[in-house]
Structures are given as structure tokens and as C-alpha cells.
Design a protein around this motif. Sequence first.
Motif, PDB file in Angstrom:
ATOM      1  N   VAL A   1       2.253   5.395   8.524  1.00 29.92           N
ATOM      2  CA  VAL A   1       1.307   5.064   7.459  1.00 29.92           C
ATOM      3  C   VAL A   1       0.124   6.031   7.489  1.00 29.92           C
ATOM      4  O   VAL A   1      -0.318   6.535   6.445  1.00 29.92           O
ATOM      5  CB  VAL A   1       0.821   3.609   7.599  1.00 29.92           C
ATOM      6  CG1 VAL A   1      -0.250   3.286   6.557  1.00 29.92           C
ATOM      7  CG2 VAL A   1       2.002   2.647   7.463  1.00 29.92           C
TER       8      VAL A   1
ATOM      9  N   VAL B   1       0.166  -2.484  10.539  1.00 25.73           N
ATOM     10  CA  VAL B   1       0.525  -1.489   9.529  1.00 25.73           C
ATOM     11  C   VAL B   1      -0.550  -0.418   9.424  1.00 25.73           C
ATOM     12  O   VAL B   1      -0.248   0.778   9.306  1.00 25.73           O
ATOM     13  CB  VAL B   1       0.755  -2.177   8.166  1.00 25.73           C
ATOM     14  CG1 VAL B   1       0.933  -1.142   7.053  1.00 25.73           C
ATOM     15  CG2 VAL B   1       1.978  -3.080   8.243  1.00 25.73           C
TER      16      VAL B   1
ATOM     17  N   ILE C   1       0.833  -1.190   0.000  1.00 26.79           N
ATOM     18  CA  ILE C   1       0.000   0.000   0.000  1.00 26.79           C
ATOM     19  C   ILE C   1       0.874   1.248   0.000  1.00 26.79           C
ATOM     20  O   ILE C   1       2.080   1.185   0.232  1.00 26.79           O
ATOM     21  CB  ILE C   1      -0.958   0.022   1.216  1.00 26.79           C
ATOM     22  CG1 ILE C   1      -0.163   0.114   2.536  1.00 26.79           C
ATOM     23  CG2 ILE C   1      -1.855  -1.218   1.223  1.00 26.79           C
ATOM     24  CD1 ILE C   1      -1.048   0.346   3.771  1.00 26.79           C
ATOM     25  N   GLY C   2       0.245   2.373  -0.255  1.00 27.31           N
ATOM     26  CA  GLY C   2       0.936   3.649  -0.252  1.00 27.31           C
ATOM     27  C   GLY C   2       0.167   4.638  -1.106  1.00 27.31           C
ATOM     28  O   GLY C   2      -0.587   4.242  -1.997  1.00 27.31           O
TER      29      GLY C   2
ATOM     30  N   ALA D   1       4.178  -1.079   3.426  1.00 29.98           N
ATOM     31  CA  ALA D   1       3.720   0.275   3.113  1.00 29.98           C
ATOM     32  C   ALA D   1       4.887   1.109   2.594  1.00 29.98           C
ATOM     33  O   ALA D   1       5.983   1.091   3.163  1.00 29.98           O
ATOM     34  CB  ALA D   1       3.117   0.939   4.353  1.00 29.98           C
TER      35      ALA D   1
ATOM     36  N   TYR E   1      -1.041   8.857   4.465  1.00 30.11           N
ATOM     37  CA  TYR E   1      -2.350   8.927   3.813  1.00 30.11           C
ATOM     38  C   TYR E   1      -3.146  10.166   4.212  1.00 30.11           C
ATOM     39  O   TYR E   1      -3.841  10.752   3.377  1.00 30.11           O
ATOM     40  CB  TYR E   1      -3.177   7.688   4.158  1.00 30.11           C
ATOM     41  CG  TYR E   1      -2.884   6.494   3.269  1.00 30.11           C
ATOM     42  CD1 TYR E   1      -3.482   6.390   2.032  1.00 30.11           C
ATOM     43  CD2 TYR E   1      -2.041   5.481   3.690  1.00 30.11           C
ATOM     44  CE1 TYR E   1      -3.223   5.300   1.201  1.00 30.11           C
ATOM     45  CE2 TYR E   1      -1.790   4.379   2.881  1.00 30.11           C
ATOM     46  CZ  TYR E   1      -2.382   4.298   1.627  1.00 30.11           C
ATOM     47  OH  TYR E   1      -2.132   3.215   0.827  1.00 30.11           O
TER      48      TYR E   1
ATOM     49  N   ARG F   1       6.179   5.038   1.082  1.00 31.76           N
ATOM     50  CA  ARG F   1       5.937   6.480   0.980  1.00 31.76           C
ATOM     51  C   ARG F   1       7.142   7.102   0.301  1.00 31.76           C
ATOM     52  O   ARG F   1       8.275   6.909   0.745  1.00 31.76           O
ATOM     53  CB  ARG F   1       5.738   7.118   2.359  1.00 31.76           C
ATOM     54  CG  ARG F   1       5.415   8.616   2.280  1.00 31.76           C
ATOM     55  CD  ARG F   1       5.329   9.230   3.651  1.00 31.76           C
ATOM     56  NE  ARG F   1       4.810  10.588   3.596  1.00 31.76           N
ATOM     57  CZ  ARG F   1       4.724  11.414   4.646  1.00 31.76           C
ATOM     58  NH1 ARG F   1       5.138  10.991   5.842  1.00 31.76           N
ATOM     59  NH2 ARG F   1       4.235  12.626   4.500  1.00 31.76           N
TER      60      ARG F   1
END
Length: 243
Positions: A231, A225, A33-34, A210, A235, A212
Amino acid sequence: MLKGTRIEKHFGGLKAITNLDFEIHQGEIVGMIGPNGSGKTTLFNLISGLLKLDTGKIEFEGSTISGLAPYRIAALGVGRTFQIVRPLMELTLLENVTIAVLYGRSNVKTVDMAREIAMSILTFIGLAPRFDNLPGQLGLEGRKRLEIARALGSKPKVLLLDEVFAGMNPKEIGGAIDLTFRIRDEYGVTVFMVEHVMKAIMRTCDRVIALRNGMKIADGVPEMVANNPEVIRAYLGDNYAKN
């Protein structure tokens, strides 16, 4: 099974991936994710050979694959889907998957044998009743299932899924989650998935990575996470992370 060490990829002055390490173990379903632009699809392109590393290395089953051509990486057992699906629009669903089987790792000797395998994959995916349709006759969910079927036709050991849940309604997401588990459990394929639909990540993944700004900021079980301050900051911004 799949490992990256000190990976870096720059596009001019833009650092897309910076000093990234990751590991995917056999039998796992791992999510990544990210925010948009964090380097997720870039990493998939590096793993599958569509992009070349600037530094670092990627290994598959103990052998270095970074620097190999995409077809050689696929022949070793690394399959993938694409965020924007591009089936062969003038061929039927069965023909699309048959081509994947013929050029995959099944070592089939005849077109008839390849068609038989392709039909079994369409049955598994849930598209067998529409085997003679053209891709343009499918809705979004059907086209994404076809993309997965084509990837499975290559007989992968690990499958990179790039946002297969995007644009689906809740019922379709539920079906796609079940399909992901079946790919792992019935086909024996390890799954590494990029996804923005957190419902899918939380319900499907054993572990989540995750990113970024091209850097790994978390790696662990989904609940850990999702509650990681870095995280949340990535977001939602600093104010949310402090609360």
C-alpha cells in the motif's frame, strides 16, 4: 451481504479491474482506498449495475446481481452516492428526497407520506431547516449531505459512498464521520465507502480494502493496511516502502 468473485472489467486494452474478490458483511463500515485510476469507482459502477462485468459475478444477500439493470439492483437494497453530486437543481431539498422515497423501497402510497419520510431524513442529515432551499443555495458540505439524504430515501440495506469527504475542512470531516456511524447504527445500513481522506478511513472503518491497478493488494483492519508495504508503495513509491 455483498460479495464479488473473480471480477474483471476491461476498457479496450486497459485492465480496470483484474481478478478481484471482495466481501462486505452486514453491519460493517468498509473503506476502499487506492491511487487515482486504481479501479475504485469502476467497482462501485459494477456493483450498482452502471457497468457490466466482463467476467466473474457479484452477489447481494446470496443472489447474483451482476447483469441486472441499475433500478433492479437499487430495488433490492443497494444504494449509492456519486463523486460528482447531481441533485435536481430546480426542485427543493425536500422535493429531491421525496422523489427518492417515492421511487425507493418504502412502498409509500401517497405523496404526503413520502414527504413526511423525506423530512425525517433531512432532519437526520441536518438539513431540515433548509428544506425549502434549492440545491444551488447549499455549500459543498450541504450538497454532499443532500446526496446522502437522497440515497437514504431509497431505503438501502447497503450504501456505497463515493468520496463524500472530499473537499471538506477538518470540522466538516468530523461531522461527516459522525454521520457515517449514525447511518450504520441508527438506520441499520451497511456502509462501503471509497475515500482518499485517510483521517476518515482510519477513524471510521472496521476494515479497509486497498486496490492498485485494479487488483486487491491488501484487506484488513485500517492500521494493518496503512502500514502494508504494498500500500505504501502504491501511494509513495518503492523508496518509501523499503524504509
